[in-house]
Structures are given as structure tokens and as C-alpha cells.
Design a protein around this motif. Structure first.
Motif, short mmCIF file in Angstrom:
data_model
loop_
_atom_site.label_atom_id
_atom_site.label_comp_id
_atom_site.label_asym_id
_atom_site.label_seq_id
_atom_site.Cartn_x
_atom_site.Cartn_y
_atom_site.Cartn_z
N PRO A 94 62.30 11.98 68.13
CA PRO A 94 63.45 12.13 67.22
C PRO A 94 64.37 13.26 67.67
O PRO A 94 63.93 14.31 68.13
CB PRO A 94 62.79 12.45 65.87
CG PRO A 94 61.42 11.83 65.97
CD PRO A 94 61.01 12.01 67.41
N SER A 95 65.65 13.03 67.53
CA SER A 95 66.65 14.00 67.99
C SER A 95 66.80 15.13 66.98
O SER A 95 66.88 14.91 65.77
CB SER A 95 67.99 13.30 68.19
OG SER A 95 69.00 14.25 68.50
N GLY A 96 66.89 16.35 67.50
CA GLY A 96 67.19 17.51 66.67
C GLY A 96 68.68 17.74 66.53
O GLY A 96 69.10 18.65 65.82
N PHE A 97 69.47 16.91 67.21
CA PHE A 97 70.93 17.02 67.16
C PHE A 97 71.53 15.74 66.60
O PHE A 97 71.01 14.65 66.84
CB PHE A 97 71.51 17.28 68.55
CG PHE A 97 71.22 18.64 69.09
CD1 PHE A 97 72.11 19.69 68.87
CD2 PHE A 97 70.07 18.88 69.83
CE1 PHE A 97 71.84 20.96 69.36
CE2 PHE A 97 69.81 20.15 70.33
CZ PHE A 97 70.70 21.20 70.09
N GLY A 98 72.65 15.87 65.90
CA GLY A 98 73.44 14.73 65.50
C GLY A 98 74.67 14.65 66.38
O GLY A 98 75.17 15.68 66.83
N ARG B 191 81.43 15.62 67.99
CA ARG B 191 80.75 16.90 67.84
C ARG B 191 79.27 16.66 67.98
O ARG B 191 78.72 15.67 67.48
CB ARG B 191 81.07 17.54 66.47
CG ARG B 191 80.50 16.80 65.27
CD ARG B 191 80.74 17.56 63.98
NE ARG B 191 80.19 16.82 62.84
CZ ARG B 191 79.42 17.36 61.91
NH1 ARG B 191 79.08 18.64 61.96
NH2 ARG B 191 78.98 16.63 60.90
N VAL B 192 78.59 17.55 68.68
CA VAL B 192 77.13 17.57 68.76
C VAL B 192 76.69 18.74 67.90
O VAL B 192 77.07 19.88 68.16
CB VAL B 192 76.65 17.74 70.21
CG1 VAL B 192 75.12 17.76 70.27
CG2 VAL B 192 77.20 16.61 71.10
N TYR B 193 75.93 18.48 66.85
CA TYR B 193 75.64 19.52 65.87
C TYR B 193 74.15 19.55 65.52
O TYR B 193 73.39 18.63 65.84
CB TYR B 193 76.47 19.30 64.60
CG TYR B 193 76.08 18.08 63.80
CD1 TYR B 193 75.18 18.18 62.73
CD2 TYR B 193 76.59 16.82 64.10
CE1 TYR B 193 74.80 17.06 62.00
CE2 TYR B 193 76.23 15.71 63.37
CZ TYR B 193 75.33 15.83 62.32
OH TYR B 193 74.95 14.72 61.61
N TYR B 194 73.74 20.62 64.86
CA TYR B 194 72.36 20.78 64.42
C TYR B 194 72.36 21.43 63.04
O TYR B 194 73.38 21.93 62.57
CB TYR B 194 71.57 21.64 65.41
CG TYR B 194 72.10 23.05 65.57
CD1 TYR B 194 71.55 24.11 64.85
CD2 TYR B 194 73.17 23.32 66.42
CE1 TYR B 194 72.05 25.41 64.98
CE2 TYR B 194 73.67 24.61 66.57
CZ TYR B 194 73.11 25.64 65.84
OH TYR B 194 73.61 26.92 65.97
N ASN B 195 71.22 21.42 62.39
CA ASN B 195 71.06 22.06 61.10
C ASN B 195 70.36 23.41 61.26
O ASN B 195 69.34 23.50 61.97
CB ASN B 195 70.25 21.18 60.14
CG ASN B 195 71.03 19.97 59.68
OD1 ASN B 195 72.26 19.99 59.61
ND2 ASN B 195 70.32 18.89 59.35
N THR B 196 70.89 24.44 60.63
CA THR B 196 70.25 25.75 60.64
C THR B 196 69.08 25.77 59.66
O THR B 196 68.86 24.82 58.90
CB THR B 196 71.25 26.85 60.26
OG1 THR B 196 71.60 26.69 58.86
CG2 THR B 196 72.51 26.76 61.11
N GLU B 197 68.34 26.87 59.66
CA GLU B 197 67.22 27.01 58.73
C GLU B 197 67.70 26.98 57.29
O GLU B 197 66.94 26.62 56.38
CB GLU B 197 66.47 28.31 59.02
CG GLU B 197 65.74 28.31 60.36
CD GLU B 197 65.00 29.61 60.61
OE1 GLU B 197 65.14 30.54 59.78
OE2 GLU B 197 64.27 29.69 61.61
N LYS C 194 72.07 10.12 64.85
CA LYS C 194 71.82 10.95 63.68
C LYS C 194 70.61 11.84 63.91
O LYS C 194 69.71 11.48 64.68
CB LYS C 194 71.59 10.08 62.44
CG LYS C 194 72.80 9.31 61.98
CD LYS C 194 72.49 8.51 60.72
CE LYS C 194 73.72 7.75 60.23
NZ LYS C 194 73.42 6.95 59.00
N ILE C 195 70.59 13.00 63.28
CA ILE C 195 69.42 13.87 63.36
C ILE C 195 68.20 13.09 62.87
O ILE C 195 68.23 12.48 61.80
CB ILE C 195 69.63 15.15 62.54
CG1 ILE C 195 70.74 16.01 63.16
CG2 ILE C 195 68.33 15.95 62.45
CD1 ILE C 195 71.10 17.24 62.36
#
Length: 226
Positions: free
Chosen positions: A122-126, A89-95, A72-73
Motif C-alpha cells: 500500500p502506498s504511503g503517498f497520494g 501533487r504527491v502528498y502524504y498525511n502527517t501524524e 490514493k493513500i
């Protein structure tokens, strides 16, 4: 746990909600070991002596349900995974707080938030399973031990990291320099096994467009028979 031992079947006890010792279920993981060896050797030669030296390397099975997370992020990862079955899926959060898919991962690929693994941050990706999935995981402590003990494994790890960097640069270039239709065609080439296994929403997220825009692109290409 089980070991990278090649002589005879290797069995592990599955964790989670399973029967106690008296009724525990064991699983033969021997068929998966050649897959892992083959995948690792794509990143560099690994002498037979190294496999023999690490034949008791502890690894762990992991079953994930659809929509469960491998990472998890904000998590600090404690393992690396090899996908035996399933897709992620490897995902991230936008601004703006929107989720964007960066890459997909499916069978016979390694899975990690690699920078976070290396730096214990801590990971910036989920990383989320998009269908029921089964992985074989290497605990971080074992991975770090391998790197410390052998230049062979350090070289393999470095090549893996270089491949990830190349993939990242190619992905960023696509998002910045080509149109959505071209990105969709590139997606179909890069992930030929993914389109029929994940939702239109996740594909659109990967392309950086809306599901409605993706439907229009598909319709135009179908009319052109592309």
C-alpha cells in the motif's frame, strides 16, 4: 491499448463511457511516443534493438479530471504513468492527520508511487490531479516483465530510482535546514511552470506553512522586487 510501434499511426480505443464497437472513437497516439522515448533515455542509453523488441508493449491511456486520484493513500499501485498534459501533487498525511504536498509533477515526467510499485505494498503517498490531465500508463505486469528480460531496462529503472532518492533527500534537507522564504524561492526555481497553475493552499502545503504566511512572503518579496 497501443504499442510502441514506430511505423505509421497507432490508434487506441478509449476506455470508460464511450460508444460501443460500432461507434467507438479511436485516438492517434503516435505524437506522444517520441516524448516517452526522450524522457526514458534521460536515465540511460536504450539501444534501438530494445525499442524494436518491445514495439508491441501494451500501454494504456488515462484521462483524469481535476481532483481525481492517480493513486490514493493505501492503494497498491498497478501501473506507472507518463504525464502528457496536466499537473499532480504527491502528498502524504502527517501524524496530526494534515495533508502535506511533497512534490509536484507536470508534463513530460513519470508518475508513480515507486516504492509501492516495486514492493507491491500500500502506498504511503497520494497522487492527485490538480487540473484535467492525460497520462499514458504502463501496467505493472509489463514493467516487471521488462525488468526481468533486459539489463538495459533494469539500468534505466535503477537510475530513475536513484534520481528519486536524490530528489527526496534534497526536499527533506530544504524542509529541515532553510527558512520559509528560501523554500519559496527554491520552489519557484524548481517548478517555474507550477505557481500559476495550482492553488495558494497547495503551494503553502508544499512549503510547510499556512496560506496566510505565504501571502506575507510574497508581499515582502514583491516590495523588494525579488
Amino acid at each position: 491499448m497501443y504499442s510502441f510501434h514506430r511505423n505509421g499511426p497507432i490508434r487506441i480505443k478509449l476506455s470508460g463511457n464511450r460508444p460501443d464497437r460500432k461507434g467507438s472513437k479511436l485516438m492517434d497516439v503516435t505524437p506522444y511516443l517520441p516524448l516517452i522515448r526522450h524522457a526514458l533515455m534521460k536515465f540511460g542509453p536504450i539501444p534501438e534493438a530494445e525499442w524494436e523488441h518491445n514495439k508491441h508493449l501494451s500501454v494504456e491511456p488515462l484521462h483524469l479530471k481535476k481532483e481525481q486520484h492517480f493513486v490514493k493513500i493505501g492503494d497498491v499501485p498497478d501501473k506507472l504513468g507518463f504525464i502528457v498534459s496536466g499537473i499532480f501533487r504527491v502528498y502524504y498525511n502527517t501524524e496530526r492527520g494534515e495533508e502535506r504536498v511533497f512534490i509536484f509533477r507536470s508534463e513530460n515526467r513519470f508518475l508513480s508511487a515507486y516504492r509501492s510499485v516495486l514492493e507491491s505494498e500500500p502506498s504511503g503517498f497520494g497522487i492527485q490531479a490538480l487540473e484535467p490531465s492525460f497520462l499514458i500508463c504502463l501496467p505493472l505486469r509489463e514493467y516487471k516483465r521488462l525488468l526481468a528480460e533486459s539489463t538495459c531496462w533494469s539500468n534505466v529503472s535503477r537510475q530513475y530510482m536513484e534520481d528519486l532518492l536524490v530528489e527526496k533527500e534534497q526536499r527533506e534537507k530544504e524542509l529541515l535546514s532553510i527558512d520559509a522564504t528560501s523554500r519559496y524561492l527554491s520552489f519557484k526555481t524548481r517548478y517555474p511552470d507550477v505557481e500559476n497553475r495550482v492553488s495558494q493552499y497547495h503551494i503553502a502545503s508544499y512549503l510547510g506553512i499556512t496560506p496566510v504566511a505565504l501571502s506575507r512572503i510574497r508581499k515582502r518579496l514583491c516590495e523588494k522586487k525579488v
